[in-house]
Design a protein around this motif. Sequence first.
Motif, PDB file in Angstrom:
ATOM      1  N   ASP A  50       1.849   6.689  -6.783  1.00  0.00           N
ATOM      2  CA  ASP A  50       0.719   7.454  -7.319  1.00  0.00           C
ATOM      3  C   ASP A  50       0.884   8.942  -7.041  1.00  0.00           C
ATOM      4  O   ASP A  50       0.600   9.778  -7.902  1.00  0.00           O
ATOM      5  N   GLY A  86      -1.771  -6.146  -1.426  1.00  0.00           N
ATOM      6  CA  GLY A  86      -2.046  -4.758  -1.054  1.00  0.00           C
ATOM      7  C   GLY A  86      -2.055  -3.841  -2.253  1.00  0.00           C
ATOM      8  O   GLY A  86      -2.938  -2.976  -2.394  1.00  0.00           O
ATOM      9  N   ALA A  87      -1.092  -4.024  -3.163  1.00  0.00           N
ATOM     10  CA  ALA A  87      -1.022  -3.182  -4.364  1.00  0.00           C
ATOM     11  C   ALA A  87      -2.225  -3.427  -5.274  1.00  0.00           C
ATOM     12  O   ALA A  87      -2.803  -2.488  -5.836  1.00  0.00           O
ATOM     13  N   TRP A 124      -5.495  -1.889  -3.781  1.00  0.00           N
ATOM     14  CA  TRP A 124      -5.492  -0.437  -3.995  1.00  0.00           C
ATOM     15  C   TRP A 124      -5.857  -0.114  -5.439  1.00  0.00           C
ATOM     16  O   TRP A 124      -6.643   0.799  -5.707  1.00  0.00           O
ATOM     17  N   ALA A 180      -8.881   2.369  -6.359  1.00  0.00           N
ATOM     18  CA  ALA A 180      -8.418   3.698  -6.766  1.00  0.00           C
ATOM     19  C   ALA A 180      -8.488   3.909  -8.271  1.00  0.00           C
ATOM     20  O   ALA A 180      -8.626   5.045  -8.725  1.00  0.00           O
ATOM     21  N   LEU A 215       0.826  -1.200   0.000  1.00  0.00           N
ATOM     22  CA  LEU A 215       0.000   0.000   0.000  1.00  0.00           C
ATOM     23  C   LEU A 215       0.865   1.257   0.000  1.00  0.00           C
ATOM     24  O   LEU A 215       0.629   2.198  -0.769  1.00  0.00           O
ATOM     25  N   VAL A 242       0.944   3.947  -3.085  1.00  0.00           N
ATOM     26  CA  VAL A 242       0.475   5.308  -2.801  1.00  0.00           C
ATOM     27  C   VAL A 242       1.582   6.329  -3.089  1.00  0.00           C
ATOM     28  O   VAL A 242       1.331   7.382  -3.688  1.00  0.00           O
TER      29      VAL A 242
END
Length: 248
Positions: free
Chosen positions: A84, A205-206, A209, A213, A77, A81
């Motif tokens: 991004d 986790g990736a 997301w 997202a 994560l 993030v």
Amino acid sequence: MSFEVGLLTVFIAALITALTTGLGALPLLFSRRFDGRWLSVGAAVASGLMLAASHSLVDEGSSAGGWLVLLGMASGLLLVVLADRWLDRHDTPNVGDLQGADARKALMIVGVMTAHSFAEGVGVGVSYGGGQELGVFITVAIAVHNVPEGLAIALVLVPRGVPVWKASLWAIFSSLPQPLMAIPAYLFVTTFEAFLPVGLGLAAGAMIWMVFAELLPDASRRLSAASVGTLVVLSFMSMFAFQLAIHH
């Protein structure tokens, strides 16, 4: 299975996921005008596939170390993030901006999608560290998910005079990090087996997301919330059924 065969298997699996991105351009062989609604359908289906894949990664990792899986998810994560935010600071567009993009922006979008495919390559690599069945399952989920990504690239390139076969090659190019990243990810988690739950959690986790997202917002552009929810659940169910089938 020998170590060399294992490496070859992982590379071929990740290469297949990259090649399926090129399949997304094929519908434009039959019609240059393509309803953008299908991009939203593809994104919704991909969401269910990626959620199913993430569930399997977490489930597999938990049997070896639940807290390590949580550590991996937190790491995944954090990394996605940060990536991004870096892209946002540099004003890079997302896949949803493809239609109507000029040539420079289109090239930038292909570049962004290429960067995003690194995480998918890691997902394939670490999944094979958890066994052949998990690897096949994650490979199928990512391969199917890549098809609408290829269509998104083709929809911006083909109307600008790029032949369909070249658009297909550009789509495949955007996914080349998948076979390139799968091998080192597999080598790492098999060499340092204690880190396998961390690697599985990181990939999960990736992916989770990415679903909330990126994929679901794209799915909601042209579909109702009820349609999105239905497609997500049905695609999740189909992948779970596939997993049950390869277990027996």
